[in-house]
Design an enzyme around this catalytic site. Structure first.
Site, short mmCIF file in Angstrom:
data_model
loop_
_atom_site.label_atom_id
_atom_site.label_comp_id
_atom_site.label_asym_id
_atom_site.label_seq_id
_atom_site.Cartn_x
_atom_site.Cartn_y
_atom_site.Cartn_z
N LEU A 155 -7.05 60.16 86.88
CA LEU A 155 -6.74 61.04 85.93
C LEU A 155 -6.44 62.66 86.42
O LEU A 155 -7.15 62.79 87.41
CB LEU A 155 -7.89 60.85 84.97
CG LEU A 155 -7.94 59.79 84.19
CD1 LEU A 155 -9.31 59.96 83.14
CD2 LEU A 155 -6.80 59.28 83.48
N ASP A 156 -5.60 63.15 86.15
CA ASP A 156 -5.42 64.39 86.52
C ASP A 156 -6.68 65.22 86.39
O ASP A 156 -7.55 64.84 85.59
CB ASP A 156 -4.37 65.23 85.84
CG ASP A 156 -2.98 64.43 86.24
OD1 ASP A 156 -2.83 63.98 87.25
OD2 ASP A 156 -1.94 64.79 85.10
N LYS A 157 -6.66 66.34 87.29
CA LYS A 157 -7.95 67.06 87.06
C LYS A 157 -8.54 67.66 85.56
O LYS A 157 -9.65 67.62 85.37
CB LYS A 157 -7.82 68.33 87.87
CG LYS A 157 -8.86 69.37 87.58
CD LYS A 157 -8.61 70.79 88.63
CE LYS A 157 -9.82 71.59 88.48
NZ LYS A 157 -9.39 72.99 89.10
#
Length: 341
Positions: A155-157
């Site tokens: 998952l993106d940051k």
């Protein structure tokens, strides 16, 4: 060399003059033991690839080229231990755990694994601090696998929500197979600017030609070399509208490309995600300014995760609500929609 796993090969006519790293990859692939050239390079450096048709073994360099009939012995090395260090200060919720895997609720702002600029404070650092997670669970085919043991998707940051992590190598391979065949249910809640509509997007996906931190769906079907580009598939349904200000949508993904949902909602739906620093809306309407200011990043949350357990065979499906900042933004949008003429 040890004796726990060793392979012997003899150079054929069509293999004369070919680099030994390429030969080892091809030989092991044919034996059902796939690996990468990067991994073979590590074995060469450790003296685990040797020529054995002379009076004494000779260590082979990765670029060595061999004559007809040369005998090569290869002893694969175990994957390196994770270079990531345990960090008990990393906070996240465990939604499910068994001897094979964990499902966690990753908070927004948390990077999944160590990488350039994020060597500590990542989810992997926190997982290693649990004491129930194998540091040697690294994919030997992944050049950076030692930094992300057990990680099979990301998952993106600033994206929050559900993420599955393998605790063993067998589970890792089983989960990777499920992702490759698209046999995992994944849906996300996204809070977007403007009026969104139900849609199905099936597009190309690749690095943006000018904005190197971004990706795009506006590429031709084939690249400059004539190769077909990767595809990205996203289904969008409307969950709730807030007048003309914003829309809450649910996105179900069939593929897992980098920034896929963010790109599709911006470029195809013309409804960028609120708070997105890369793809977010430019020139927000006045009522949205104070709402977006409270968001820690893009209002994108991995809400649902479901799959058949690769070891037990049981069907699982988990869901979790969006984080407090997104719930607060939803409440404020409902109030703003009621107050607008």
């Amino acid at each position: 060399m040890g004796a726990e796993e060793r392979h012997h090969f003899t150079v054929r006519t069509d293999e004369v003059g070919v680099r030994v790293d390429r030969l080892v990859v091809a030989w092991l692939e044919a034996k059902g033991r796939p690996t990468t050239r990067a991994e073979v390079h590590r074995w060469c450096e450790g003296g685990r690839v040797q020529r054995r048709d002379g009076p004494t073994p000779v260590r082979l360099h990765k670029g060595a080229k061999l004559p007809l009939g040369a005998v090569v012995a290869v002893e694969p090395a175990p994957p390196p231990l994770s270079h990531a260090l345990p960090d008990p200060s990393v906070r996240f919720d465990i939604v499910f755990e068994d001897p094979h895997l964990l499902v966690v609720d990753k908070p927004a702002g948390c990077v999944v694994h160590p990488a350039r600029g994020h060597r500590t404070g990542t989810l992997v650092n926190g997982l290693l601090a649990l004491g129930r997670f194998d540091a040697d669970n690294a994919d030997p085919r992944d050049r950076e696998g030692h930094l992300r043991p057990g990680i099979v998707h990301r998952l993106d940051k600033d994206t929050s929500g559900l993420l599955v992590v393998a605790k063993t190598a067998a589970t890792r391979e089983g989960l990777k197979a499920l992702f490759q065949t698209h046999d995992i249910e994944r849906s996300y809640l996204a809070l977007v600017a403007g009026t969104a509509h139900a849609a199905r997007y099936d597009t190309t996906h690749g690095r943006h030609p000018r904005r190197r931190l971004c990706f795009t769906s506006l590429l031709p079907d084939r690249d400059e070399r004539g190769r077909a580009r990767k595809r990205a598939q996203t289904d969008v349904v409307v969950v709730e509208r807030f007048g003309a200000l914003a829309t809450l949508v649910r996105c179900t993904i069939q593929t897992g490309r980098t920034h896929q949902i963010r790109v599709h909602l911006l470029e195809r739906g013309r409804t960028p995600i609120l708070g997105d620093p890369l793809y977010g809306p430019r020139g927000l309407s006045a009522p949205l300014h104070p709402i977006v200011a409270t968001l820690p990043g893009q209002a994108l949350h991995a809400e649902v995760l479901g799959f058949t357990h690769p070891v037990t065979g049981r069907a699982h499906r988990w869901s979790c609500p969006p984080p407090r900042a997104v719930r607060r933004a939803l409440a404020e949008l409902r109030e703003a929609a009621r107050s607008s003429p």
